[in-house]
Design an enzyme around this catalytic site. Structure first.
Site, PDB file in Angstrom:
ATOM      1  CG  HIS A 138      35.561  42.208  35.495  1.00  0.00           C
ATOM      2  ND1 HIS A 138      34.445  42.899  35.902  1.00  0.00           N
ATOM      3  CD2 HIS A 138      35.738  41.246  36.421  1.00  0.00           C
ATOM      4  CE1 HIS A 138      33.991  42.378  37.029  1.00  0.00           C
ATOM      5  NE2 HIS A 138      34.748  41.373  37.352  1.00  0.00           N
ATOM      6  CE1 TYR A 164      31.852  42.872  40.119  1.00  0.00           C
ATOM      7  CE2 TYR A 164      32.441  44.493  41.777  1.00  0.00           C
ATOM      8  CZ  TYR A 164      32.727  43.346  41.072  1.00  0.00           C
ATOM      9  OH  TYR A 164      33.889  42.676  41.345  1.00  0.00           O
ATOM     10  CG  ASP A 221      37.173  45.792  43.705  1.00  0.00           C
ATOM     11  OD1 ASP A 221      38.267  45.963  43.154  1.00  0.00           O
ATOM     12  OD2 ASP A 221      36.281  45.035  43.247  1.00  0.00           O
ATOM     13  CE  LYS A 242      37.318  44.311  39.848  1.00  0.00           C
ATOM     14  NZ  LYS A 242      36.138  44.602  40.670  1.00  0.00           N
TER      15      LYS A 242
END
Ligand code: A2P
Length: 283
Positions: A112, A54, A49, A79
């Protein structure tokens, strides 16, 4: 019921999703993250994931290639970030994510965070446009399943009327932040709940009840948390940079929490949230 004890769930469109997933939040772009992903895959994880936010998608893709596994052996989620909400911007973000990961499809793509009423008077329309972009890439076969993250029932409701309903809602969930009503809502609508921070980012692990249950079952407090997620019918996404813990976090299929222990956890007051309220985020 039976499926909770197995190492996968099946989404409403029939796509099989391996459990648990390996979370990568706070892992930075670089060789350490590629190595962490490879380690997780070596240890048997088949579900990674990540998210554009990120900023580690290139390294996640690198780790996947270094594992030597075929692309279709690994379930890959990313996301769309908040600054890319909207139809065209989401489509472009999706292309950037594929390029960074070095793949030509995703297994799961999520919104997200919902646009929320505290910042956007037209929050419903923004979420609808973002969702329609996900529906388009789904229709085109560039992603095998689509969903959302951090959506509450009132954010989900308008999307349930669209041509494709969300298949997943990834939410903060652990024994210290149990989200019972949201889980019930999702399950009533055929939406699989994925649990982010299933260990409360480590915060909940020191609770005496989890230690006591760990002793009873010969498991760690982390494993009690992860098993609790399975017992709720949710799919946990633990993250760790420590190989022994990465291994430990998958060893959750050889025991079950007894009803009285589930009841004791259910009776805990909330003590394990990050404090991010989807209706009041400032990012
Ligand atoms: P580390 O990466 O140093 O192993 P969450 O997934 O709820 O966000 O929690 C992640 C945090 O929990 C990280 O700080 C991670 O530390 C720690 N952690 C992950 N797995 C375990 C475990 N099995 N036991 C104790 N701490 C863990």
């Amino acid at each position: 019921m039976e499926e909770r004890k197995r190492e996968f769930y099946t989404l409403s469109n029939g796509v099989v999703i391996p459990c648990p997933g390996f979370g990568t939040w706070r892992m930075k772009e670089g060789p350490e993250t590629a190595a962490a992903v490879k380690t997780a895959l070596d240890l048997g994880y088949r579900h990674i994931d990540t998210a554009a936010y990120y900023r580690n998608e290139t390294s996640v893709g690198q780790g996947l290639r270094e594992s030597g596994l075929a692309r279709e052996e690994v379930f890959l989620t990313s996301k769309v970030w908040n600054t890319d909400r909207g139809y065209d911007t989401t489509l472009r973000a999706f292309d950037r994510t594929l390029a960074a990961l070095g793949t030509d499809y995703l297994d799961l793509y999520l919104i997200h965070w919902p646009a929320a009423a505290n910042r956007f008077p037209d929050w419903q329309e923004i979420n609808r446009q973002t969702w329609r972009a996900l529906c388009k890439v789904y229709r085109e076969g560039r992603v095998r399943a689509i969903g959302v993250s951090n959506f509450l029932p009132h954010h989900l409701a308008p999307l349930l009327e669209e041509e494709t309903a969300p298949m997943v809602d990834q939410i903060e969930c652990n024994p210290g932040w149990q989200q019972r009503e949201l889980i019930a809502f999702c399950q009533a609508h055929g939406i699989l709940v994925e649990a982010w921070s299933p260990l409360g980012q480590g915060r909940v692990l020191g609770h005496p009840l989890l230690a006591q249950l760990g002793e009873k079952y010969g498991k760690s407090p982390a494993q009690i948390c992860l098993r609790w997620c399975l017992e709720q019918g949710t799919l946990p996404l633990p993250k760790s940079n420590t190989p022994a813990r990465v291994r430990e976090n998958r060893e959750i299929f050889d025991f079950a929490l007894a009803p009285e222990d589930l009841a004791a956890i259910a009776a805990l007051p909330p003590f394990g949230t990050s404090g991010h309220d989807p209706d009041n985020i400032d990012f």
